[in-house]
Design an enzyme around this catalytic site. Structure first.
Site, PDB file in Angstrom:
ATOM      1  N   MET A  45       0.863  -1.192   0.000  1.00  0.00           N
ATOM      2  CA  MET A  45       0.000   0.000   0.000  1.00  0.00           C
ATOM      3  C   MET A  45       0.895   1.236   0.000  1.00  0.00           C
ATOM      4  O   MET A  45       1.641   1.472   0.962  1.00  0.00           O
ATOM      5  CB  MET A  45      -0.932  -0.004   1.211  1.00  0.00           C
ATOM      6  CG  MET A  45      -2.056  -1.023   1.089  1.00  0.00           C
ATOM      7  SD  MET A  45      -3.234  -0.931   2.463  1.00  0.00           S
ATOM      8  CE  MET A  45      -2.323  -1.731   3.763  1.00  0.00           C
ATOM      9  N   GLN A  48       7.681  -4.396  -4.258  1.00  0.00           N
ATOM     10  CA  GLN A  48       6.772  -4.361  -5.405  1.00  0.00           C
ATOM     11  C   GLN A  48       7.223  -3.300  -6.404  1.00  0.00           C
ATOM     12  O   GLN A  48       7.477  -2.151  -6.042  1.00  0.00           O
ATOM     13  CB  GLN A  48       5.335  -4.054  -4.987  1.00  0.00           C
ATOM     14  CG  GLN A  48       4.406  -4.271  -6.185  1.00  0.00           C
ATOM     15  CD  GLN A  48       3.003  -3.769  -5.977  1.00  0.00           C
ATOM     16  OE1 GLN A  48       2.800  -2.627  -5.582  1.00  0.00           O
ATOM     17  NE2 GLN A  48       2.024  -4.607  -6.254  1.00  0.00           N
ATOM     18  N   CYS A 108      -2.968  -1.073 -10.063  1.00  0.00           N
ATOM     19  CA  CYS A 108      -3.147   0.313  -9.626  1.00  0.00           C
ATOM     20  C   CYS A 108      -4.268   0.988 -10.420  1.00  0.00           C
ATOM     21  O   CYS A 108      -4.234   1.005 -11.656  1.00  0.00           O
ATOM     22  CB  CYS A 108      -1.840   1.069  -9.815  1.00  0.00           C
ATOM     23  SG  CYS A 108      -1.929   2.754  -9.204  1.00  0.00           S
ATOM     24  N   LYS A 134       0.541  -9.043  -9.114  1.00  0.00           N
ATOM     25  CA  LYS A 134      -0.716  -8.702  -8.430  1.00  0.00           C
ATOM     26  C   LYS A 134      -1.541  -7.902  -9.432  1.00  0.00           C
ATOM     27  O   LYS A 134      -1.037  -6.952 -10.044  1.00  0.00           O
ATOM     28  CB  LYS A 134      -0.422  -7.889  -7.181  1.00  0.00           C
ATOM     29  CG  LYS A 134      -1.653  -7.466  -6.405  1.00  0.00           C
ATOM     30  CD  LYS A 134      -1.243  -7.018  -5.003  1.00  0.00           C
ATOM     31  CE  LYS A 134      -2.404  -6.422  -4.240  1.00  0.00           C
ATOM     32  NZ  LYS A 134      -2.753  -5.071  -4.722  1.00  0.00           N
ATOM     33  N   ARG A 137      -6.376  -2.951   3.490  1.00  0.00           N
ATOM     34  CA  ARG A 137      -6.981  -1.937   4.346  1.00  0.00           C
ATOM     35  C   ARG A 137      -7.339  -2.431   5.750  1.00  0.00           C
ATOM     36  O   ARG A 137      -7.339  -1.651   6.701  1.00  0.00           O
ATOM     37  CB  ARG A 137      -8.244  -1.388   3.657  1.00  0.00           C
ATOM     38  CG  ARG A 137      -7.940  -0.571   2.411  1.00  0.00           C
ATOM     39  CD  ARG A 137      -9.195  -0.368   1.578  1.00  0.00           C
ATOM     40  NE  ARG A 137      -9.730  -1.634   1.118  1.00  0.00           N
ATOM     41  CZ  ARG A 137     -10.947  -1.837   0.651  1.00  0.00           C
ATOM     42  NH1 ARG A 137     -11.800  -0.826   0.579  1.00  0.00           N
ATOM     43  NH2 ARG A 137     -11.340  -3.029   0.251  1.00  0.00           N
TER      44      ARG A 137
HETATM   45  C1  LIG Z   1      -3.805   3.512   0.397  1.00  0.00           C
HETATM   46  C2  LIG Z   1      -3.665   2.348  -0.549  1.00  0.00           C
HETATM   47  C3  LIG Z   1      -2.508   2.213  -1.302  1.00  0.00           C
HETATM   48  C4  LIG Z   1      -2.346   1.135  -2.174  1.00  0.00           C
HETATM   49  N1  LIG Z   1      -1.174   0.989  -2.851  1.00  0.00           N
HETATM   50  C5  LIG Z   1      -0.963  -0.130  -3.602  1.00  0.00           C
HETATM   51  C6  LIG Z   1       0.296  -0.379  -4.196  1.00  0.00           C
HETATM   52  O1  LIG Z   1       1.247   0.380  -4.056  1.00  0.00           O
HETATM   53  N2  LIG Z   1       0.417  -1.530  -4.940  1.00  0.00           N
HETATM   54  C7  LIG Z   1      -0.631  -2.407  -5.113  1.00  0.00           C
HETATM   55  O2  LIG Z   1      -0.480  -3.431  -5.791  1.00  0.00           O
HETATM   56  N3  LIG Z   1      -1.823  -2.177  -4.546  1.00  0.00           N
HETATM   57  C8  LIG Z   1      -2.006  -1.091  -3.785  1.00  0.00           C
HETATM   58  N4  LIG Z   1      -3.211  -0.914  -3.152  1.00  0.00           N
HETATM   59  C9  LIG Z   1      -4.230  -1.962  -3.251  1.00  0.00           C
HETATM   60  C10 LIG Z   1      -4.093  -2.986  -2.130  1.00  0.00           C
HETATM   61  O3  LIG Z   1      -2.852  -3.663  -2.202  1.00  0.00           O
HETATM   62  C11 LIG Z   1      -5.234  -4.013  -2.160  1.00  0.00           C
HETATM   63  O4  LIG Z   1      -5.178  -4.702  -3.385  1.00  0.00           O
HETATM   64  C12 LIG Z   1      -6.600  -3.367  -2.024  1.00  0.00           C
HETATM   65  O5  LIG Z   1      -6.618  -2.428  -0.976  1.00  0.00           O
HETATM   66  C13 LIG Z   1      -7.690  -4.433  -1.776  1.00  0.00           C
HETATM   67  O6  LIG Z   1      -7.394  -5.200  -0.641  1.00  0.00           O
HETATM   68  P1  LIG Z   1      -8.097  -4.901   0.786  1.00  0.00           P
HETATM   69  O7  LIG Z   1      -9.582  -5.040   0.587  1.00  0.00           O
HETATM   70  O8  LIG Z   1      -7.514  -5.954   1.707  1.00  0.00           O
HETATM   71  O9  LIG Z   1      -7.719  -3.506   1.168  1.00  0.00           O
HETATM   72  C14 LIG Z   1      -3.390   0.170  -2.307  1.00  0.00           C
HETATM   73  C15 LIG Z   1      -4.559   0.319  -1.557  1.00  0.00           C
HETATM   74  C16 LIG Z   1      -4.699   1.381  -0.681  1.00  0.00           C
HETATM   75  C17 LIG Z   1      -5.962   1.479   0.128  1.00  0.00           C
END
Ligand SMILES: Cc1cc2nc3c(=O)[nH]c(=O)nc-3n(C[C@H](O)[C@H](O)[C@H](O)COP(=O)(O)O)c2cc1C
Length: 416
Positions: A32, A104, A135, A183, A270
């Site tokens: 994240m 990543q 993303c 991913k 999250r």
């Molecule tokens: C603040 C934030 C930043 C994120 N940054 C990335 C990232 O850098 N790389 C990535 O693959 N996914 C990123 N994501 C997506 C998360 O890795 C994840 O796939 C997404 O939040 C869904 O999973 P969750 O329901 O467990 O949050 C980000 C999500 C959030 C909320």
């Protein structure tokens, strides 16, 4: 062929095998941007380790054995890494206590991604490289990057293959091969799904695992993750682990996703924001234990304080560290009796001394509040129109004219 999951001993839960890596429990902290910095990763991993027997915590096979799961760095742009920008070099600084360092990478240009992978592997910055194809941030997808990219099947395949080959080649300088994983999301929208083709292509290109955030780009973070897509991907990708991601707020959710979909492991984002101790629950749950952390406000404040201290060490700049901490503070207090004035004051905190003063004003004897601290947290919102380059959806092939445009998409993006 690597079996997706280690054969468990009788009664023991399955771990994960990701190429040469063994991951003791099938639990991964999602990358994240702006969140999974080394201090937060350290807190999450320590929480995960707290659910292990003491003898299982220390890894004797540093670089290849992750006893309490994988804790992935925020995304790094390949171009910035190749250019060695100071901010990127800070971002890849490992958590020094992490036995397996996961980084990543984001990239849209195969050559640049290959060079970035080589830097990570040859210069010993990482033991695992994940590629970001999920993303949804408009400034990224508008240039064909992130979740827009798998639509261009040939480019996707070339990037993944170049990354895998570069990691394999560069690993000759190491005593184990650094695995590459991807991913991704389900697709761009319901009419343009990409995950099954992309999963199979990545498997053929030699990735060691595939993770799916079970939403489309258009869904952004809205609605529910569509776990049935994880089931479909698990049917399509048969020789490497499939990891499921989306809407895991508790250890019980993680168990349910694995049961429903057959996923080999879970990726949690999250749900742990402001709650690194969720990893104790997740690791305990994976080990079949009912250990769960239910902290009162005193324990929450102590973790927040430690997080802030680690951030100051990481940045070497108290003011920057405290600015970065502000968003975490709101997450830490979700569900706890902290009034509006106090929350506003925490949102402006600029020194550790101020943080201590504010913590001192809280009712630290407040117990764990139950439901209020559980459930959904972090980014949500509605669906968003996909921002794509002109005519992007007309064809799944990429033409020469796009090479330069995509090159530009490497520049200064941040994740999501
Ligand atoms: C603040 C934030 C930043 C994120 N940054 C990335 C990232 O850098 N790389 C990535 O693959 N996914 C990123 N994501 C997506 C998360 O890795 C994840 O796939 C997404 O939040 C869904 O999973 P969750 O329901 O467990 O949050 C980000 C999500 C959030 C909320």
């Amino acid at each position: 062929m690597t079996p997706p999951v280690d054969a468990p001993e009788a009664g023991a839960p399955a771990g994960l095998r990701i190429g040469d890596l063994t991951v003791g429990v099938p639990v991964v902290l999602a990358p994240m941007a702006g969140v999974t910095l080394p201090p937060f990763r350290q807190l999450c991993r320590e929480a995960g380790e707290a659910a292990l027997e003491p003898s299982a915590r220390a890894s004797s096979a540093v670089g290849t054995h992750a006893p309490a799961g994988l804790y992935v760095c925020e995304m790094i742009t390949s171009r910035a890494l190749v250019e060695r920008t100071p901010e990127t070099m800070r971002m890849i600084t490992p958590d020094p206590t992490d036995p397996v360092r996961s980084v990543q990478l984001y990239g849209v240009d195969p050559v640049t991604v290959g060079r970035a992978v080589r830097i990570l592997v040859e210069e010993n910055w990482a033991d695992h490289v994940d590629l970001n194809f999920g993303c949804p941030v408009p400034k990224v997808t508008r240039k064909g990057g992130g979740a827009a990219l798998p639509w261009k099947a040939d480019l996707f395949e070339e990037i993944v293959r170049t990354a895998v080959d570069s990691a394999r080649d560069a690993s000759r300088s190491r005593d184990h091969e650094v695995p590459v994983t991807i991913k991704m999301r389900i697709g761009i929208d319901d009419d343009h799904l990409t995950y099954l083709d992309a999963g199979r292509a990545a498997e053929d290109a030699g990735v060691a695992a595939v993770a799916l955030h079970a939403r489309t780009l258009e869904q952004h973070y809205s609605g529910n993750a569509r776990w049935e897509a994880i089931t479909r991907l698990k049917e399509a990708v048969t020789t490497v682990p499939v990891l499921g991601n989306g809407d895991l707020w508790s250890a019980e959710d993680a168990a349910e996703m694995m049961r429903q979909t057959g996923a080999d492991g879970v990726v949690v984002g999250r749900g742990c924001q402001g709650r690194p101790w969720l990893f104790t629950d997740l690791v305990a749950g994976a080990l079949g234990s009912d250990l769960r952390v239910r902290p009162g406000l005193r324990e929450v404040a102590a973790t927040l304080r430690r997080h802030a201290e680690l951030m100051v060490d990481h940045f070497g700049d108290e003011s920057r560290a405290m600015r970065e901490m502000r968003k975490h503070v709101a997450w830490y207090f979700k569900g706890y009796p902290v009034g509006g004035d106090a929350r506003r004051a925490f949102a402006l905190v600029s020194t550790l001394a101020e943080l201590d003063d504010l913590i001192g004003l809280l009712d630290l004897d407040a117990p764990y509040p139950g439901e209020g601290a559980e459930g959904q947290r972090g980014r949500a919102g509605g669906p968003k129109r996909a921002h794509l380059p002109d005519a992007w959806l007309d064809s799944r092939a990429i033409d020469e004219a796009w090479a330069e445009v995509l090159h530009q998409a490497e520049l200064s993006v941040s994740g999501g």
